[in-house]
Design a protein around this motif. Sequence first.
Motif, mmCIF file in Angstrom:
data_model
loop_
_atom_site.group_PDB
_atom_site.id
_atom_site.type_symbol
_atom_site.label_atom_id
_atom_site.label_comp_id
_atom_site.label_asym_id
_atom_site.label_seq_id
_atom_site.Cartn_x
_atom_site.Cartn_y
_atom_site.Cartn_z
ATOM 1 N N SER A 1 53.757 -4.651 -36.449
ATOM 2 C CA SER A 1 53.325 -5.003 -34.880
ATOM 3 C C SER A 1 52.100 -5.787 -34.599
ATOM 4 O O SER A 1 51.140 -5.285 -34.821
ATOM 5 N N GLU B 1 53.056 -0.357 -38.863
ATOM 6 C CA GLU B 1 54.282 1.328 -37.893
ATOM 7 C C GLU B 1 55.245 1.670 -38.999
ATOM 8 O O GLU B 1 56.528 0.758 -39.614
ATOM 9 N N VAL B 2 55.379 2.811 -39.926
ATOM 10 C CA VAL B 2 56.330 3.155 -40.090
ATOM 11 C C VAL B 2 57.521 4.491 -40.350
ATOM 12 O O VAL B 2 56.531 5.196 -39.188
ATOM 13 N N TYR B 3 59.034 4.310 -39.765
ATOM 14 C CA TYR B 3 59.450 5.465 -39.433
ATOM 15 C C TYR B 3 60.393 5.181 -40.584
ATOM 16 O O TYR B 3 61.699 4.455 -40.821
ATOM 17 N N ARG B 4 60.451 6.781 -41.002
ATOM 18 C CA ARG B 4 61.272 6.859 -42.304
ATOM 19 C C ARG B 4 62.457 5.733 -42.812
ATOM 20 O O ARG B 4 62.869 5.855 -42.644
ATOM 21 N N GLY B 5 61.292 4.895 -43.720
ATOM 22 C CA GLY B 5 61.954 4.611 -44.655
ATOM 23 C C GLY B 5 62.332 2.387 -43.903
ATOM 24 O O GLY B 5 62.767 2.056 -44.513
ATOM 25 N N ALA B 6 61.677 2.670 -42.776
ATOM 26 C CA ALA B 6 61.085 1.056 -42.457
ATOM 27 C C ALA B 6 60.294 1.190 -42.310
ATOM 28 O O ALA B 6 59.490 1.628 -41.181
ATOM 29 N N ARG B 7 59.480 -0.060 -42.187
ATOM 30 C CA ARG B 7 58.184 -0.198 -42.215
ATOM 31 C C ARG B 7 58.384 -1.624 -41.106
ATOM 32 O O ARG B 7 58.934 -2.918 -41.683
ATOM 33 N N TYR B 8 57.850 -1.069 -39.487
ATOM 34 C CA TYR B 8 58.005 -1.826 -39.105
ATOM 35 C C TYR B 8 55.745 -3.345 -38.789
ATOM 36 O O TYR B 8 55.296 -2.070 -38.726
#
Lengths: 428, 112
Positions: free
Chosen positions: B53, B44-51
């Motif tokens: 899962s 998942e990508v949230y505004r400049g940070a990729r996580y």
Amino acid sequence: MNITTVWLLVASVLSMLTTVGVGLYYMGLARVKSVLNMGMLMLGGIVTTCLVWVLWAWSLAFGGSDVAGVVGNPASGFLLRDSIALKNGAFLSVMPTGASYPRLADVLFEMTVACLAVVLISGALAERIKFSAWAIFVVFWVSIVYAPVAHMLWSRSGLLSSTGPLSQAFGSGAHDLAGSGVVWLSAAVSALAIVLIIGRRRTFHVTPLKPHSLTLSFCGVALAFVGFMGFVAGHVHSGNGTAVYTVLSMLLACSASCWGWLMIDRLRNRHFTALGAISGILCGMAAVCAAADSLNPLWTVLIGFIAGVACSSAVSWKYRLNYDDSFDVVAIAGVGAVIGLLANGLFAQKGGLLTGGGVGLLVAELLEIVVVFLWAGVWTAVIAFVLEKTVGWRIADRDEVLGVDIADQGEKGYDFETFSNSVFKEAQ
Amino acid sequence: MKIVTAVIKPECLDACKTALAQAGVRGMTLTSVSGFGQEVGHSEVYRGARYNSDLITRVRIDVVSADEDANTLVNVLVEAAKTGNDGDGFIWVAPLDRVVRINTGDENEAAL
């Protein structure tokens, strides 16, 4: 009946809606265990600002004789003294001589503008601060940082205003219609100053700190977007064609910035994302404030697009430089505001450097950026530092793991457990 | 007595419940679980940070059965929960010492 009064009343309502929308956006970006804390920062910020505004901050910003163009007289407008009069048992507003609208309408509208500046800051301080520290901070920030900056830019005799000392000396004051500098840049710089002093969340850049409800954030920005139409147009202080133009400008800039951010999202992450769309809208809001009335439509669209692209790239600064600007206030509000101010200096239809108006306006805008940066940065750092050493900003480390809602407020935002793990203790 | 546990894809739950009902099962316990196996999660990508899962959502079905019925139930579940792709899930059978129905106090086979 005065049509401008009616308009300013409506604009104030819409402006407050913007602030609430930004607060909801922050609430959605927080994690489940911190959602109520973000809500309290928003609501606490609004209610504290309203009280301080009416007591002395309005006066500091706009009232009475001023001190060196920097700040007004806090006593002259104390508790609305210079703005209200009694007639037949009901209070009404004083109408200043030569003015087209009553003073109270200004007090109200500017109060809602101040509320937005305060709530914008809260987004950088997520999940780790005490509500009490925030409330005390707001009192000092509105008085020492926001009111003087508003005075310098917007008051008749303000240092950088279009009728103040700078304008008289150099021919051009800084033009900041709806507060790119006063609201968005000051909030961003202040947020940066605070986060550098209070430090990162314990798990910043270690464990995922994902938004718990992008749905809520989306609804928040949707409301803020609608309310912002009143925020921008209210600064025209008149229900005329310019006010309509500023609303169109704002919609153009926000649409362009939304698309700018979405394009970058698509290129970098292969998706058009909801978070990207709403972030794009917000940075467009920051950029359009400065020059909603003075850029032609083409430049407005281009500046919006540039803001969207630039701000979406700026969000990674906090990871590179390792400061915990939780919800990207610096990248969105700060960078957007700087772009808007510079754009005015370069492209303003009358006075812009690249539209044949010479350097006067650009220099004034640069001066505004520098003054806001220094005034907000230094004073906020002082206030934040003193607060850190006395009351203390942060909750304990263990409490941060537990969740700031439970630790600082004793509440949970959501209770989805099908069995209760708590027992009724006593009725108080 | 055996407990038959199946970890299946959520979209196969309806088919599994129907199939189990047709096989004579009159009770089961469902839990929402996460895990990974052949199929891993997404990013998942949230505004400049990729996580990343690496955990994916699954449903766990627990069915208590008599010794001789366990294999039938396993086959029924395999049929109903198979999609042919990675990540269809897992089934295991474990022995139970004792089963009691709370309402009536019936034990073991009588409780089913």
